[in-house]
Design a protein around this motif. Sequence first.
Motif, mmCIF file in Angstrom:
data_model
loop_
_atom_site.group_PDB
_atom_site.id
_atom_site.type_symbol
_atom_site.label_atom_id
_atom_site.label_comp_id
_atom_site.label_asym_id
_atom_site.label_seq_id
_atom_site.Cartn_x
_atom_site.Cartn_y
_atom_site.Cartn_z
ATOM 1 N N UNK A 111 12.129 22.076 -22.693
ATOM 2 C CA UNK A 111 12.673 22.527 -21.418
ATOM 3 C C UNK A 111 11.626 23.285 -20.612
ATOM 4 N N UNK A 112 10.665 23.923 -21.307
ATOM 5 C CA UNK A 112 9.591 24.623 -20.599
ATOM 6 C C UNK A 112 8.727 23.623 -19.852
ATOM 7 N N UNK A 113 8.347 22.523 -20.516
ATOM 8 C CA UNK A 113 7.538 21.488 -19.866
ATOM 9 C C UNK A 113 8.292 20.860 -18.706
ATOM 10 N N UNK A 114 9.598 20.646 -18.884
ATOM 11 C CA UNK A 114 10.399 20.067 -17.809
ATOM 12 C C UNK A 114 10.355 20.959 -16.581
ATOM 13 N N UNK A 118 8.586 19.363 -13.244
ATOM 14 C CA UNK A 118 9.573 18.783 -12.331
ATOM 15 C C UNK A 118 9.321 19.217 -10.895
ATOM 16 N N UNK A 119 9.829 18.404 -9.951
ATOM 17 C CA UNK A 119 9.764 18.762 -8.548
ATOM 18 C C UNK A 119 10.485 20.070 -8.291
ATOM 19 N N UNK A 120 10.119 20.753 -7.235
ATOM 20 C CA UNK A 120 10.605 22.110 -6.990
ATOM 21 C C UNK A 120 12.125 22.219 -7.008
ATOM 22 N N UNK A 121 12.814 21.296 -6.395
ATOM 23 C CA UNK A 121 14.274 21.400 -6.312
ATOM 24 C C UNK A 121 14.968 21.041 -7.629
ATOM 25 N N UNK A 429 12.749 13.564 -20.794
ATOM 26 C CA UNK A 429 12.709 14.211 -19.483
ATOM 27 C C UNK A 429 11.366 14.869 -19.167
ATOM 28 N N UNK A 430 10.763 15.675 -20.055
ATOM 29 C CA UNK A 430 9.474 16.274 -19.695
ATOM 30 C C UNK A 430 8.369 15.242 -19.505
ATOM 31 N N UNK A 431 8.401 14.157 -20.290
ATOM 32 C CA UNK A 431 7.400 13.099 -20.118
ATOM 33 C C UNK A 431 7.607 12.429 -18.765
ATOM 34 N N UNK A 436 6.114 11.583 -12.907
ATOM 35 C CA UNK A 436 6.588 11.483 -11.526
ATOM 36 C C UNK A 436 6.038 12.596 -10.646
ATOM 37 N N UNK A 437 6.064 13.843 -11.139
ATOM 38 C CA UNK A 437 5.694 14.965 -10.292
ATOM 39 C C UNK A 437 4.438 15.712 -10.746
ATOM 40 N N UNK A 438 4.146 15.664 -12.036
ATOM 41 C CA UNK A 438 3.175 16.614 -12.548
ATOM 42 C C UNK A 438 1.860 16.064 -13.047
#
Length: 547
Positions: A111-114, A118-121, A429-431, A436-438
């Motif tokens: 969840x930390x990596x997510x 992840x995108x700001x919103x 999810x974190x991958x 996508x964003x990171x």
Amino acid sequence: MFKMHNEVSASASAPAPAPAARLANPDDSQLLAKMGYKQELKRQYSTVQVFAIAFSIMGLVPSIASTLSFSLPAGPVGMVWGWFTASIFIFVVGLAMSDLASAMPTAGGLYWWTHYFAGERYKRPFSFLIGYSNTLGLIGGICSVDYTLSLMILSCVSISRDSDWSASRGVIYGVYVGLILLHGLSGALTGRLMPRIQTACIYINMALVVATVVALPVGKVTRGESLNSGSYVFRHVDNETKWPTGWAFMLAWLAPIWSIGSFDSCVHMSEEAMHAAKAVPLGIMFSAGSACVLGFLVLTVIAATMNPNVSETLNSKFGQPMAQIYYDALGKNGALGFMIVLCIIQFLIGLSLIVAASRQSWAFSRDGALPFSTYFRHVSTRIQFQPVRMICGLVVIAVILGLLCLINSAAANALFSLFVASNYLSWGMPIFCRLVWGQERFVPGEFYTGRFSKAIGVIAVVYLLFGMILSMFPTTGPNPSPSDMNYTIVINGFVWIGCMGYYFLFARHWYTGPRITVDEPRSASSNNGTLAIENSREKTAFSEKGE
């Protein structure tokens, strides 16, 4: 394959608190401080012992025994090749996770990596969802392991009585509760011994693999029976389901999906691992890789020695297909001996799992996401820096969830479903967020897959999505009866929808993502602290590219 990227600048971290000096070496403490956390758990796990946590939880032979009912319906081809193909994809997931684990080794990694990528919103809701999904998935793992162990123990009683006795659901639940309580007590009080216990688990599991691979064929031949042919082992197809044969083979993937489903436990031990940036990714890769190879070997031997009539093994009078396989090859005493060893190792699986689950849950409480987080995030300094309160909380939840086994076997199998689908969402999810964003914000750690990293991530996400969907199919066929229904979508849907409902109705007002604990007080602004850490990482990445 390995690159050094984790030098921590003085500006990137706050000074470690005084007690950290006796909990960890400065490099590990500084890397953790860079992510905003002070050192609270004691670092005492070597690379081998981090690997041992995951390898112990996988417990190859007991896990294979627990999941034969998923792969046997497709016959030897489903068992052997289903394991091999699925485990290759699982290893790819392990590579993708290793990249992240080396760069950002923290107990709440997924969840930390997510939140970081992840995108700001989407940062807060996605990390909240993954934290709960991962926590409840691990709790489901504890429940399913101890439920299976209770069946194994009672199958030993059945073997000793020549199948003249079978346990009621009340007896099964009573044994289950006793096991949960024993695991909780052991997990809380054996902190100093736990690394050594994990090392011993490697030898015990390997010994059982060797013993099974040798004893089954020798026992079969000694009893005057011939082994199944190579053509039967590698090419014979059965279909004991109402699905098309091809889909029955895909459903056989559920066996390795469940069995090789715990290498993220290495991530949850990050804050107790020595030289975590290297130890954690190596633990992930070694555990996933060894499961692929050794599992294929064990299943090949099982296919060579089992009754060619798959339905007789699948519908064993002992309640466990593996017990029937041992019985057919080794007789009553041999089967009983092996099943007792399986029970011992299954107990160690549950012990390792409650340790890993308590670290994830503790990390999520540290960030204020769980109910009564202030209470559960406490670390006992008197009991070897263990999250004792969190372990007790897990025991209570597992005892309550275990009530499902009083209903019927389909309801009990929901415990398996919670483990698989929730974990796969948490892994993917974190991958996905990184892809996508990171991608530009990712700073590699000591382990890095280099130019293959993005392709590995894409394959991992596609596979994990497929695995989640697969886990929701009823295994017997379309139009299942209530007793044959797969309740994965119901259980996990309730968890995911309930989690998001809880977030948008209440938690969004106070959950701000990972909190900063390096600088006291802990009530310091999470947003500002996280932003500072992210800016620091971006500066580090920029300076490294400049070099």
